[in-house]
Design a protein around this motif. Structure first.
Motif, PDB file in Angstrom:
ATOM      1  N   LEU A   1     -21.411 -25.776 -19.416  1.00  0.00           N
ATOM      2  CA  LEU A   1     -22.761 -25.961 -19.944  1.00  0.00           C
ATOM      3  C   LEU A   1     -23.809 -25.700 -18.868  1.00  0.00           C
ATOM      4  CD1 LEU A   1     -22.411 -29.233 -22.099  1.00  0.00           C
ATOM      5  CD2 LEU A   1     -22.728 -26.913 -22.953  1.00  0.00           C
ATOM      6  N   HIS A   2     -23.543 -26.197 -17.670  1.00  0.00           N
ATOM      7  CA  HIS A   2     -24.462 -26.011 -16.554  1.00  0.00           C
ATOM      8  C   HIS A   2     -24.662 -24.533 -16.261  1.00  0.00           C
ATOM      9  CE1 HIS A   2     -25.852 -26.051 -12.341  1.00  0.00           C
ATOM     10  NE2 HIS A   2     -26.339 -27.260 -12.605  1.00  0.00           N
ATOM     11  N   PHE A   3     -23.566 -23.773 -16.219  1.00  0.00           N
ATOM     12  CA  PHE A   3     -23.654 -22.332 -15.952  1.00  0.00           C
ATOM     13  C   PHE A   3     -24.449 -21.629 -17.054  1.00  0.00           C
ATOM     14  CE2 PHE A   3     -21.983 -18.103 -16.934  1.00  0.00           C
ATOM     15  CZ  PHE A   3     -22.259 -17.457 -15.741  1.00  0.00           C
ATOM     16  N   ARG A   4     -24.120 -21.922 -18.312  1.00  0.00           N
ATOM     17  CA  ARG A   4     -24.798 -21.256 -19.426  1.00  0.00           C
ATOM     18  C   ARG A   4     -26.284 -21.622 -19.479  1.00  0.00           C
ATOM     19  NH1 ARG A   4     -21.542 -19.280 -23.963  1.00  0.00           N
ATOM     20  NH2 ARG A   4     -19.345 -19.289 -23.366  1.00  0.00           N
ATOM     21  N   TYR A   5     -26.590 -22.855 -19.169  1.00  0.00           N
ATOM     22  CA  TYR A   5     -27.990 -23.280 -19.219  1.00  0.00           C
ATOM     23  C   TYR A   5     -28.840 -22.466 -18.256  1.00  0.00           C
ATOM     24  CZ  TYR A   5     -32.176 -26.185 -18.686  1.00  0.00           C
ATOM     25  OH  TYR A   5     -33.480 -26.627 -18.618  1.00  0.00           O
TER      26      TYR A   5
END
Length: 422
Positions: A240-244
């Motif tokens: 999620l952190h990467f995609r955000y």
């Protein structure tokens, strides 16, 4: 005593109308009391009155004392130039027009029965919760139902104005306004404003583009909510952190600074992590949610739209890095009922108004099929004898308490008016 009592007496002619005379002794005959204006300017517009032998048409102004005319500076306001009768409880000074003629005065206390005054004063005694709380249980059921319907639509009108304001800000994008208001309701009372600001911080065009990838929508929600700001070992968190941050760069967005979401005092199923994932899932499954809601014509069809859960990660999590017993976290029926009451019904009402259509009977019937809300206001009304059996009735009672009882507007309320009749 308050001026609204005078407004009530005049509007319903609850005084001796057969023997009226001005303070100068001229006979007064009321042909039409006029229309009650609840805005700036005289109290009643377009009244028709015979004073002496002269017929007059114009406005009627009311005060507890004649001298209040000057206290309120009406002599400086041209809106009061066409006042044909000054109705007061106590006459203590003459009021002059610009041509130096005296405005006729009707001193109303001389024509009101002592029983009416006693009923009014007993209604205004110190309350524990409502002024009329001891009279509710015996109030006429037919009158109550008619009053509840008016209260219900007053509440809808107020909510509709909020929708209209958001439509203006969004360039009339109904889908976008639905999104931000659904987000607010997904946050409930504690996180409602945080979710509302979170939804406004994401252009809805991006939600449309990314809706095919639920994890991308979830990443945007969690990231803007500040839930991806720390270091964690959890692989899903890292994804999620990467995609955000990829999506921030892709759409040239800045990470907003928003109030932190709250976990405290929430049951786990209402944790912001769960509600945000469910909201993301809703928009993943329904690309054109607004049109589906507008075309829904039964409570069952609305329930079907909201048969959504979370992403699979949240089956055994409520927070990142903390495994919990496996549970499918569907939106509960009671939660969807709140969405119907607070978002769906106001939206269907506002949209019908914008199209010049009438859907009042449908909305009333819809909320008759929804269970009554559970809150302190509804419980108190039940204690005093009004037991709500559905959401239509609870919405009416909330409007009554919040907009009338809390402000002592007894003379604008059907229950208060009935309570002081002879």
């Amino acid at each position: 005593m308050k001026e609204d009592f005078l407004h009530y007496l005049w509007k319903f002619k609850n005084f001796d109308t057969l023997n009226l005379k001005t303070t100068k002794g001229e006979v007064v005959t009321i042909i039409h009391v006029g229309f009650h204006l609840k805005q700036a300017g005289p109290d009643f517009f377009n009244a028709q009155i015979i004073i002496g032998t002269q017929k007059w048409a114009g406005s009627v102004e009311m005060h507890l004392k004649s001298s209040d005319w000057y206290v309120h500076h009406h002599e400086q306001d041209s809106a009061y130039d066409n006042v044909i009768l000054h109705v007061v409880w106590e006459h203590d000074i003459d009021v002059f027009r610009k041509d130096n003629s005296v405005i006729p005065v009707l001193e109303l206390n001389n024509y009101v029965s002592s029983k009416t005054i006693d009923n009014y004063q007993s209604l205004r005694v110190t309350k524990s919760w409502l002024f009329c709380e001891n009279r509710l249980a015996n109030f006429d059921e037919f009158l109550l139902r008619n009053w509840q319907e008016r209260l219900f639509f007053e509440r809808l009108e107020r909510k509709s104005k909020s929708i209209s304001n958001l439509l203006t800000q969004s360039n009339s994008d109904w889908e976008e306004v639905l999104f931000v208001l659904l987000a607010r309701n997904f946050g409930l009372n504690t996180n409602g404003e945080q979710f509302f600001e979170l939804a406004k911080s994401i252009p809805f065009s991006i939600i449309r583009k990314e809706s095919s990838e639920q994890i991308n929508i979830e990443a945007l929600f969690f990231g803007n909510a500040g839930l991806l700001d720390s270091e964690k070992q959890d692989e899903y968190y890292k994804e999620l952190h990467f995609r955000y941050y990829y999506l921030l760069q892709k759409y040239q967005l800045n990470k907003p600074i928003l109030p932190p979401v709250q976990f405290f005092r929430h049951r786990p199923d209402n944790f912001p992590t769960i509600r945000l994932s469910q909201l993301a899932n809703l928009y993943h499954h329904h690309y054109n949610l607004f049109s589906k809601i507008i075309s829904s014509n039964s409570v069952e069809s609305i329930y079907a739209l909201f048969e959504v859960s979370t992403t699979s990660y949240w089956l055994d999590h409520y927070q990142f890095d903390k495994v919990s017993p496996n549970k499918r976290k569907m939106l509960s029926k009671s939660f969807v009922d709140l969405l119907i009451i607070n978002t769906i019904v106001p939206f269907q009402f506002a949209y019908a108004q914008s199209q010049g259509k009438e859907n009042s009977d449908y909305l009333i019937q819809l909320l008759h099929e929804i269970a009554p809300e559970k809150n302190a206001v509804v419980d108190k009304f039940k204690f005093f004898g009004i037991n709500a059996t559905n959401a239509f009735e609870t919405q009416s009672l909330l409007q009554l308490k919040n907009e009338y009882c809390n402000y002592g507007k007894c003379m604008n309320c059907a229950i208060g008016i009935e309570s002081i009749k002879n």
